[in-house]
Design a protein around this motif. Structure first.
Motif, PDB file in Angstrom:
ATOM      1  N   ILE A  45       0.847  -1.178   0.000  1.00 33.98           N
ATOM      2  CA  ILE A  45       0.000   0.000   0.000  1.00 33.98           C
ATOM      3  C   ILE A  45       0.886   1.232   0.000  1.00 33.98           C
ATOM      4  O   ILE A  45       2.010   1.212   0.488  1.00 33.98           O
ATOM      5  CB  ILE A  45      -0.966   0.023   1.208  1.00 33.98           C
ATOM      6  N   LYS A  46       0.372   2.300  -0.563  1.00 32.07           N
ATOM      7  CA  LYS A  46       1.077   3.583  -0.579  1.00 32.07           C
ATOM      8  C   LYS A  46       0.271   4.552   0.282  1.00 32.07           C
ATOM      9  O   LYS A  46      -0.830   4.928  -0.080  1.00 32.07           O
ATOM     10  CB  LYS A  46       1.183   4.107  -2.009  1.00 32.07           C
ATOM     11  N   ALA A  66      -6.288  -2.570   1.050  1.00 33.39           N
ATOM     12  CA  ALA A  66      -5.408  -2.587  -0.118  1.00 33.39           C
ATOM     13  C   ALA A  66      -6.217  -2.299  -1.381  1.00 33.39           C
ATOM     14  O   ALA A  66      -7.449  -2.368  -1.360  1.00 33.39           O
ATOM     15  CB  ALA A  66      -4.719  -3.950  -0.220  1.00 33.39           C
ATOM     16  N   ASP A 104      -4.505   2.348   1.309  1.00 32.77           N
ATOM     17  CA  ASP A 104      -3.762   2.803   0.146  1.00 32.77           C
ATOM     18  C   ASP A 104      -4.387   4.100  -0.348  1.00 32.77           C
ATOM     19  O   ASP A 104      -5.605   4.288  -0.267  1.00 32.77           O
ATOM     20  CB  ASP A 104      -3.816   1.729  -0.942  1.00 32.77           C
TER      21      ASP A 104
END
Length: 141
Positions: A45-46, A66, A104
């Motif tokens: 995930i970002k 996610a 995310d």
């Protein structure tokens, strides 16, 4: 007299180790390069970047959302409908724990709101949202 006509050839029974060493070193380099990729989680995930101080958190329970709206509870994938039941069991074991939501940045707001709703149904009173700290332009001191 026949011995003098034929030169004596000594049989060489040695193995050249240089090619073997080269192959072993190349394999070692390949394993060293690929090993970090083997230990990454099955999802990445970002987190969104924000300017904020880094908090010191007590015991936490992590819910990860996610891409594709997959939900993980402490790094184990759970069906979306079963999140509140499993979370309720964890809250009973750790009543002072904070639930931290890692979403995310590409996940929709609705998916995060649904996870928060299920957390509240499970009896969670302390919820936080994880972000990546961007210290370059931090204004909070």
């Amino acid at each position: 007299m026949q011995n003098h006509l034929r030169p004596q050839h000594k049989l060489i029974a040695e193995i050249n180790m240089v090619p073997f060493t080269d192959v072993v070193l190349v394999l070692l380099v390949i394993f060293m390069v690929t090993t970090p990729f083997l230990f990454q989680g099955s999802f990445q995930i970002k987190l969104p970047k924000v300017a904020a101080p880094s908090p010191n958190l007590p015991e936490t329970i992590t819910i990860t959302v996610a891409p594709g709206d997959k939900v993980f509870l402490n790094d184990k994938e759970v069906p979306a409908g079963d999140l509140s039941n499993q979370l309720k069991l964890l809250i009973q074991q750790k009543p002072s724990a904070i639930v931290m939501i890692n979403a995310d940045k590409t996940v929709t707001h609705g998916a995060v709101a649904e996870v928060m709703s299920q957390a509240y149904v499970a009896g969670v009173t302390k919820v936080g949202i994880a972000v990546e700290i961007n210290n370059q332009n931090s204004v909070i001191k």
